[in-house]
Structures are given as C-alpha cells and as structure tokens.
Design a protein around this motif. Structure first.
Motif, mmCIF file in Angstrom:
data_model
loop_
_atom_site.group_PDB
_atom_site.id
_atom_site.type_symbol
_atom_site.label_atom_id
_atom_site.label_comp_id
_atom_site.label_asym_id
_atom_site.label_seq_id
_atom_site.Cartn_x
_atom_site.Cartn_y
_atom_site.Cartn_z
ATOM 1 N N PHE A 1 6.985 3.639 6.617
ATOM 2 C CA PHE A 1 7.552 2.313 6.837
ATOM 3 C C PHE A 1 7.763 2.049 8.326
ATOM 4 C CE2 PHE A 1 11.328 -0.596 6.877
ATOM 5 C CZ PHE A 1 10.696 -1.695 6.333
ATOM 6 N N TYR A 2 8.272 3.045 9.052
ATOM 7 C CA TYR A 2 8.497 2.869 10.485
ATOM 8 C C TYR A 2 7.172 2.721 11.233
ATOM 9 C CZ TYR A 2 13.326 4.233 9.515
ATOM 10 O OH TYR A 2 14.610 4.283 9.022
ATOM 11 N N ASP B 1 0.820 -1.219 0.000
ATOM 12 C CA ASP B 1 0.000 0.000 0.000
ATOM 13 C C ASP B 1 0.852 1.265 0.000
ATOM 14 O OD1 ASP B 1 -2.471 -1.249 -0.041
ATOM 15 O OD2 ASP B 1 -2.664 -1.304 2.138
ATOM 16 N N ILE B 2 1.964 1.242 0.753
ATOM 17 C CA ILE B 2 2.765 2.459 0.902
ATOM 18 C C ILE B 2 3.935 2.532 -0.077
ATOM 19 C CG2 ILE B 2 2.141 2.688 3.340
ATOM 20 C CD1 ILE B 2 4.961 1.667 4.046
ATOM 21 N N ALA C 1 6.072 -0.523 13.515
ATOM 22 C CA ALA C 1 5.568 -0.402 14.887
ATOM 23 C C ALA C 1 4.321 -1.247 15.113
ATOM 24 C CB ALA C 1 5.256 1.067 15.195
ATOM 25 N N ASP C 2 3.583 -1.519 14.042
ATOM 26 C CA ASP C 2 2.345 -2.294 14.149
ATOM 27 C C ASP C 2 2.540 -3.775 13.839
ATOM 28 O OD1 ASP C 2 0.871 -0.062 14.823
ATOM 29 O OD2 ASP C 2 0.388 0.429 12.740
ATOM 30 N N ASN C 3 3.752 -4.158 13.392
ATOM 31 C CA ASN C 3 3.966 -5.549 12.995
ATOM 32 C C ASN C 3 5.314 -6.033 13.526
ATOM 33 O OD1 ASN C 3 4.782 -7.878 11.161
ATOM 34 N ND2 ASN C 3 2.676 -7.522 10.491
ATOM 35 N N VAL C 4 5.274 -6.791 14.618
ATOM 36 C CA VAL C 4 6.498 -7.228 15.286
ATOM 37 C C VAL C 4 7.332 -8.138 14.383
ATOM 38 C CG1 VAL C 4 7.414 -8.529 17.247
ATOM 39 C CG2 VAL C 4 5.445 -7.023 17.557
ATOM 40 N N LYS C 5 6.681 -9.058 13.670
ATOM 41 C CA LYS C 5 7.408 -9.996 12.811
ATOM 42 C C LYS C 5 8.160 -9.254 11.717
ATOM 43 C CE LYS C 5 8.311 -14.195 11.206
ATOM 44 N NZ LYS C 5 9.110 -15.185 11.945
ATOM 45 N N LEU C 6 7.510 -8.281 11.115
ATOM 46 C CA LEU C 6 8.146 -7.494 10.061
ATOM 47 C C LEU C 6 9.313 -6.693 10.630
ATOM 48 C CD1 LEU C 6 8.080 -6.622 7.094
ATOM 49 C CD2 LEU C 6 6.424 -4.863 7.704
ATOM 50 N N ALA C 7 9.128 -6.131 11.818
ATOM 51 C CA ALA C 7 10.202 -5.371 12.467
ATOM 52 C C ALA C 7 11.402 -6.260 12.772
ATOM 53 C CB ALA C 7 9.681 -4.715 13.745
ATOM 54 N N ASP C 8 11.137 -7.475 13.257
ATOM 55 C CA ASP C 8 12.222 -8.412 13.552
ATOM 56 C C ASP C 8 13.033 -8.762 12.303
ATOM 57 O OD1 ASP C 8 11.593 -8.508 16.214
ATOM 58 O OD2 ASP C 8 10.427 -10.374 16.099
ATOM 59 N N LYS C 9 12.322 -9.003 11.207
ATOM 60 C CA LYS C 9 13.012 -9.357 9.953
ATOM 61 C C LYS C 9 13.848 -8.175 9.454
ATOM 62 C CE LYS C 9 12.706 -12.631 7.960
ATOM 63 N NZ LYS C 9 13.473 -13.886 8.031
ATOM 64 N N PHE C 10 13.323 -6.977 9.596
ATOM 65 C CA PHE C 10 14.042 -5.808 9.136
ATOM 66 C C PHE C 10 15.303 -5.572 9.981
ATOM 67 C CE2 PHE C 10 14.731 -1.158 8.767
ATOM 68 C CZ PHE C 10 14.900 -1.097 7.396
ATOM 69 N N LEU C 11 15.194 -5.783 11.295
ATOM 70 C CA LEU C 11 16.355 -5.622 12.179
ATOM 71 C C LEU C 11 17.425 -6.679 11.875
ATOM 72 C CD1 LEU C 11 14.594 -4.820 15.572
ATOM 73 C CD2 LEU C 11 15.971 -3.272 14.187
#
Length: 340
Positions: free
Chosen positions: A322-323, A242-243, A327-337
């Motif tokens: 994107f940030y 979407d973004i 913040a709303d998706n822990v799994k996505l944040a983990d993969k990005f980190l």
C-alpha cells in the motif's frame, strides 16, 4: 521529442473527448464517461509537466493554478500567458485544450490538426477495448467491457474471446463477464481452453450460481463509493484492487489485528465486525469502514480481535504494498493523509 509527446497527448485528448460525445449519456455508461474524463485530465497534467521541461517552471505553475481556479478571469489570464511564451506551433494546439470551451468547439478547433474519425457508439466501444494501453488505460477498457456486457452487443464476441486471454486480470475478468452476459454457451466453450485452475478462478468470479470471488472491477466500484477515495481516479483504485486480498468469514469467526502479528489493513466490504480489546467490546465496523493494526499491550497476546457478527467479506491490504502504491500516486497519498 518533448513537443512530439505534447502533441501525442493532445491527440489522445481530442480522441477521448470525441468518444465521450459520441457515446452520449445514459444510465449505464456513467462510469465509462467518468473514466474518459479522468483520462483527459491525466493527459492535461502530463502536458503541464512536459511544458515545465521546456519553459519556465514558475510560469507553467501559474498557468496551471489559474486554469484550475475555474474562474473566467483566471482562465483568461492563463490563456494570455500561454499566448505570450508558447511558440505559434504549440499555442494553436494547446490553447483549445486548456481554454474554457464547449467540447464541440474544442473539437472543431483541434480538427485541423487531429481529424476526427467517423464513429458511432458501438464502434467507439470497439476502439476503446482494443486501443493501446498508452492511449486507453485498463480502467477505461474495463468500463467499456462493462457497457458491452450490459447492452449485450453480440457483434463483439470475437473481441471478447480474444480478451479472455489478456494478461491483465481486470480486463480478462470483465471480458469473460461480458461474454457470459451475451452468450453463456460461447463463454463455456472458450474457457475450456484454460487450465483447470484458471477456469475455476474465472467461473467463481462470473457464474451466477458460483460467484465465490469478487471481480477486481467490483472492488474498484466499491472503493469509488468510499469517502476516503473521493476524487481518486479509477485507474489508481484499480491498482489498489490488485493488492487487496479477499477474506470471507462466517459469523462468529475472529481475526487478530495486533501489530506484532499483523502487517495488513482491512476494509469491510460486506457485513459487520465487532472489535474487542482485551475481551472488552470497543466498537463495531460496518461496510466501508477501514480497520488498521492495533498495538498490543506488553505481556498480552491476541488482545485486539475482530469478531464477525454475520457472514462477512473483508479486503486485506498489505501495508508495504500500500505504501509503495501511495509513493506512485500523489492524489491517493493526499486523500489517505487527510483521512488519517
């Protein structure tokens, strides 16, 4: 109310597992089957969260860890724990969901509480595209629409026409695509009801002789192929789609990615990009590669440039949006980190 919400989740799990069994395996429906599996996993995670609200949080976490260990000993221990502290009313419904059972056995044990509807594969698809969004997410619906279009199921024309006017762009585009696969004339007749801009947008996504825009669905499928997003759910990646803004560049065009003038990330969807730092060639970015902003040296303007080697499509993602998504998706944040 919490127990009612848990039972509602279990009912959705039973329905989705049953739909997955009815649809069966084929070369064309792997995305749909995976999406239904992801829906089941999401509902299970929600059940853990709800249980933690009415029982000891540490006990629920221990159950979750042992279930997710995947070992027979771990699962057995978790089930014994649940048998100790769950009420009789809940345990007979929750244990079949979490226990290591075949889908058939799981459905048989749940059927007394959640009777199965008699469906065939076509009827299951019809229910999927028309279920409430709290029961089937947008990505599952989009995958069901893809299956309808691939199989050219003409009985669903009226459903597809209705979804042409769905407020969700992902659903709208896939309904239009599926309808065009089944009957291009019916697609053309019904898209005349759009205003000029909306029709032109949809045509550019769908018509084979135009296709100047990517469908959101295409972006999600592309993201799913990237190692960066392995294990991230399709619905989470649909929000990333979407973004993401599409940029089409001809050969030898350039973009500045200096931090001071750029607030975006880029992903190469198609083509090859040369990266130059102060006029010196540094690296090449090919399909699937991620490009962040570069810090410009003091006193230099446009010192970091991307130059296309061929006709190229980039997906531009605003950092702030994107940030917010992370913040709303822990799994996505983990993969990005992990990636960074």
């Amino acid at each position: 109310r919490i127990k009612y919400a848990i039972e509602s989740d279990i009912g959705d799990i039973a329905w989705n597992v049953n739909a997955n069994e009815i649809i069966g395996e084929s070369e064309t429906n792997q995305r749909l089957r995976q999406s239904l599996t992801e829906e089941v996993q999401h509902d299970i995670e929600h059940i853990y969260m709800l249980l933690a609200m009415i029982y000891d949080t540490r006990s629920i976490q221990l159950v979750k860890e042992n279930i997710e260990s995947g070992t027979s000993e771990g699962v057995t221990y978790a089930i014994e724990l649940l048998d100790v502290f769950l009420t009789d009313q809940l345990k007979v419904k929750i244990i079949p969901v979490l226990d290591d059972l075949s889908n058939t056995e799981r459905l048989n044990r749940l059927e007394i509480f959640f009777p199965r509807m008699k469906l065939d594969a076509k009827l299951a698809l019809k229910f999927l595209i028309n279920r409430d969004f709290t029961q089937a997410n947008r990505w599952t619906k989009a995958c069901a629409l893809e299956e309808i279009g691939v199989k050219r199921i003409a009985e669903f024309k009226l459903d597809l026409i209705a979804h042409l006017f769905n407020p969700d762009r992902l659903i709208r585009e896939m309904a239009g695509w599926a309808l065009y696969q089944i009957d291009p004339e019916v697609y053309n007749q019904n898209t005349l009801r759009f205003d000029d801009m909306a029709k032109r947008w949809l045509d550019r996504c769908i018509l084979p002789d135009m296709q100047l825009k990517l469908k959101l669905f295409d972006k999600v499928v592309f993201f799913q192929r990237l190692p960066l997003f392995e294990g991230v759910s399709g619905v989470a990646l649909s929000f990333l789609a979407d973004i993401s803004k599409e940029i089409r560049l001809s050969a030898d065009q350039f973009l500045s990615i200096d931090e001071k003038v750029n607030n975006d990330f880029f992903v190469v969807y198609r083509g090859t990009v040369h990266y130059y730092e102060k006029s010196a060639h540094v690296a090449d970015f090919i399909q699937g590669k991620f490009i962040g902003e570069m810090i410009a040296p003091t006193g230099f303007a446009n010192s970091n440039l991307m130059v296309t080697k061929e006709d190229t499509i980039l997906l531009k993602i605003n950092k702030d949006q994107f940030y917010e998504l992370l913040a709303d998706n822990v799994k996505l944040a983990d993969k990005f980190l992990e990636y960074t």
